[in-house]
Write an enzyme that holds these catalytic residues in place. Sequence first.
Site, PDB file in Angstrom:
ATOM      1  CB  VAL A   1      -0.950   0.055   1.213  1.00 19.94           C
ATOM      2  CG1 VAL A   1      -1.895  -1.134   1.187  1.00 19.94           C
ATOM      3  CG2 VAL A   1      -0.191   0.103   2.529  1.00 19.94           C
ATOM      4  CB  SER A   2       4.521   1.860   0.291  1.00 20.70           C
ATOM      5  OG  SER A   2       4.683   1.358   1.599  1.00 20.70           O
TER       6      SER A   2
ATOM      7  CE  LYS B   1      10.820  -3.932   7.106  1.00 24.34           C
ATOM      8  NZ  LYS B   1       9.839  -3.773   8.196  1.00 24.34           N
TER       9      LYS B   1
ATOM     10  CG  ASP C   1       9.142  -0.800  10.580  1.00 25.95           C
ATOM     11  OD1 ASP C   1       8.299  -0.244   9.849  1.00 25.95           O
ATOM     12  OD2 ASP C   1       9.772  -1.825  10.227  1.00 25.95           O
TER      13      ASP C   1
ATOM     14  CB  ALA D   1      11.716 -11.390  20.153  1.00 23.92           C
TER      15      ALA D   1
ATOM     16  NE  ARG E   1      13.762 -14.135  16.423  1.00 20.48           N
ATOM     17  CZ  ARG E   1      12.877 -14.044  15.437  1.00 20.48           C
ATOM     18  NH1 ARG E   1      11.741 -14.723  15.494  1.00 20.48           N
ATOM     19  NH2 ARG E   1      13.143 -13.300  14.390  1.00 20.48           N
TER      20      ARG E   1
ATOM     21  CB  ALA F   1       2.653  -4.973  14.416  1.00 18.48           C
TER      22      ALA F   1
HETATM   23  P1  NAP Z   1       9.289 -11.819  12.055  1.00 13.62           P
HETATM   24  O1  NAP Z   1      10.562 -11.089  12.170  1.00 13.62           O
HETATM   25  O2  NAP Z   1       9.185 -13.038  11.204  1.00 13.62           O
HETATM   26  O3  NAP Z   1       8.822 -12.224  13.561  1.00 13.62           O
HETATM   27  C1  NAP Z   1       7.661 -12.974  13.764  1.00 13.62           C
HETATM   28  C2  NAP Z   1       7.314 -12.988  15.250  1.00 13.62           C
HETATM   29  O4  NAP Z   1       6.048 -13.645  15.390  1.00 13.62           O
HETATM   30  C3  NAP Z   1       8.312 -13.755  16.110  1.00 13.62           C
HETATM   31  O5  NAP Z   1       8.381 -13.151  17.385  1.00 13.62           O
HETATM   32  C4  NAP Z   1       7.646 -15.140  16.208  1.00 13.62           C
HETATM   33  O6  NAP Z   1       8.017 -15.868  17.351  1.00 13.62           O
HETATM   34  C5  NAP Z   1       6.206 -14.736  16.322  1.00 13.62           C
HETATM   35  N1  NAP Z   1       5.271 -15.792  15.928  1.00 13.62           N
HETATM   36  C6  NAP Z   1       5.067 -16.284  14.684  1.00 13.62           C
HETATM   37  N2  NAP Z   1       4.121 -17.251  14.721  1.00 13.62           N
HETATM   38  C7  NAP Z   1       3.740 -17.362  16.029  1.00 13.62           C
HETATM   39  C8  NAP Z   1       2.802 -18.178  16.709  1.00 13.62           C
HETATM   40  N3  NAP Z   1       2.044 -19.077  16.055  1.00 13.62           N
HETATM   41  N4  NAP Z   1       2.643 -18.011  18.049  1.00 13.62           N
HETATM   42  C9  NAP Z   1       3.384 -17.103  18.716  1.00 13.62           C
HETATM   43  N5  NAP Z   1       4.300 -16.293  18.132  1.00 13.62           N
HETATM   44  C10 NAP Z   1       4.477 -16.427  16.795  1.00 13.62           C
HETATM   45  O7  NAP Z   1       8.118 -10.864  11.562  1.00 13.62           O
HETATM   46  P2  NAP Z   1       8.019  -9.258  11.718  1.00 13.62           P
HETATM   47  O8  NAP Z   1       8.634  -8.626  10.535  1.00 13.62           O
HETATM   48  O9  NAP Z   1       8.480  -8.889  13.075  1.00 13.62           O
HETATM   49  O10 NAP Z   1       6.440  -9.040  11.581  1.00 13.62           O
HETATM   50  C11 NAP Z   1       5.552  -9.441  12.612  1.00 13.62           C
HETATM   51  C12 NAP Z   1       4.167  -8.860  12.298  1.00 13.62           C
HETATM   52  O11 NAP Z   1       4.242  -7.437  12.329  1.00 13.62           O
HETATM   53  C13 NAP Z   1       3.642  -9.233  10.906  1.00 13.62           C
HETATM   54  O12 NAP Z   1       2.242  -9.421  10.988  1.00 13.62           O
HETATM   55  C14 NAP Z   1       3.949  -7.994  10.071  1.00 13.62           C
HETATM   56  O13 NAP Z   1       3.055  -7.838   8.978  1.00 13.62           O
HETATM   57  C15 NAP Z   1       3.724  -6.909  11.115  1.00 13.62           C
HETATM   58  N6  NAP Z   1       4.430  -5.665  10.803  1.00 13.62           N
HETATM   59  C16 NAP Z   1       3.665  -4.554  10.712  1.00 13.62           C
HETATM   60  C17 NAP Z   1       4.251  -3.345  10.463  1.00 13.62           C
HETATM   61  C18 NAP Z   1       3.367  -2.137  10.368  1.00 13.62           C
HETATM   62  O14 NAP Z   1       3.843  -1.100   9.914  1.00 13.62           O
HETATM   63  N7  NAP Z   1       2.114  -2.235  10.798  1.00 13.62           N
HETATM   64  C19 NAP Z   1       5.649  -3.232  10.301  1.00 13.62           C
HETATM   65  C20 NAP Z   1       6.430  -4.413  10.426  1.00 13.62           C
HETATM   66  C21 NAP Z   1       5.791  -5.623  10.673  1.00 13.62           C
HETATM   67  P3  NAP Z   1       9.296 -16.861  17.311  1.00 13.62           P
HETATM   68  O15 NAP Z   1      10.503 -16.008  17.518  1.00 13.62           O
HETATM   69  O16 NAP Z   1       9.036 -17.807  18.408  1.00 13.62           O
HETATM   70  O17 NAP Z   1       9.284 -17.521  15.940  1.00 13.62           O
END
Ligand code: NAP
Length: 264
Positions: A15-16, A65, A99, A123, A150, A208
Site C-alpha cells: 500500500v506504500s 531489511k 518502524d 521478538a 529470542r 502491528a
Molecule cells: P518476524 O521477524 O518473522 O517475527 C515474527 C514474530 O512472530 C516472532 O516473534 C515469532 O516468534 C512470532 N510468531 C510467529 N508465529 C507465532 C505463533 N504461532 N505463536 C506465537 N508467536 C508467533 O516478523 P516481523 O517482521 O516482526 O512481523 C511481525 C508482524 O508485524 C507481521 O504481521 C507484520 O506484517 C507486522 N508488521 C507490521 C508493520 C506495520 O507497519 N504495521 C511493520 C512491520 C511488521 P518466534 O521467535 O518464536 O518464531
Amino acid sequence: MQVYGLIGNPVGHSVSPPMHEAAYEELGLDARYVTFEPSPDALGIALDGASALGVSGLNVTIPFKEDVLPLVEPDPLAERIGAVNTIDFDGEPTGHNTDAAGVTRAFEHHDVSLSGTAVVVGAGGAGRAASFALADEGVDVHIANRTVSRAEGLAEDVPGASAHGLDDLAGLLSDADLLVNATSVGMESDETPVPREALHADLAVLDAVYKPLETRLLRDADDVGATAIDGGWMLLYQGVEAFELWTGRDAPVDPMNNALRASL
Ligand code: NAP
C-alpha cells in the site's frame, strides 16, 4: 522529478505507492513512488543502480531489511535495531528504521502517553523496533516471545528490558499500560497471542498486524474497554516518518491515511 520507491520481494500488494503518491498529490510535488523486486542475490547491484540513477529514497521490506544494513550507512537507531526500512540517497546512502517511529507515533496519534510499562509480544523485526522505540521514550519494556531465547537476546540489547515466554503474559499485563502485538498471529487466522482475560480497560493495545485491520486481539481489547489501535496506524506513521525524512516537509497525514485505508 523525484523518484522514491519500495524494494522487497514480493512487493506486489504494497500500500506504500498509493500512500506516498497521495502525499505528493496533496503537496503538489513532482515525484513518483515505484516498487522494485530484485532477486535476493542482486540487492547490492540494485542499490548501486538506484543510487546511480538518482533515486531519492527507498523503503525496504521483507526479505531485505537486515541485508541492507551493511550496504548503507545506518543511523544509530537502525544499527541498534539491526534493520533498515528506509534509505535516503541524498549524499552517501544512509539507512534508517522508521518502524520505530511508526509504533510511537501510532500511540501518540491516539493520545496515549508513552510512559509506564509496555509488554511487547514478539521478538522479530517488528518486536525489535517496538522495544527500542518504547525503551527510548523511557517506558519499561517487557518482551514476551514464543521462543524465549529470542526474547532474551533482544532484552540484552534494549535498556532495562526483561524477557519472558508467552505464559507470563497474564501476570505482565495486569500492571501494564501499553501492549504491542509484534507477532504475525492474527494475520492468517482469527487467532490472538494474548488471552482475552489478560486485557483490561487501562491498556492501550497496538496490533502491528494490518491484514486484516480488525484482528481478534483488537476486538477483545475493544470489548474490555481498552484503547485499540490497528496496524494501519503503524504502517501509516512509518511512511509519514520516511516521507518527512526524505523531503524535510511535514507529511499530509490525513490524505496518506485515506489512501492507505482505501488500499488495504
Ligand atoms: P518476524 O521477524 O518473522 O517475527 C515474527 C514474530 O512472530 C516472532 O516473534 C515469532 O516468534 C512470532 N510468531 C510467529 N508465529 C507465532 C505463533 N504461532 N505463536 C506465537 N508467536 C508467533 O516478523 P516481523 O517482521 O516482526 O512481523 C511481525 C508482524 O508485524 C507481521 O504481521 C507484520 O506484517 C507486522 N508488521 C507490521 C508493520 C506495520 O507497519 N504495521 C511493520 C512491520 C511488521 P518466534 O521467535 O518464536 O518464531
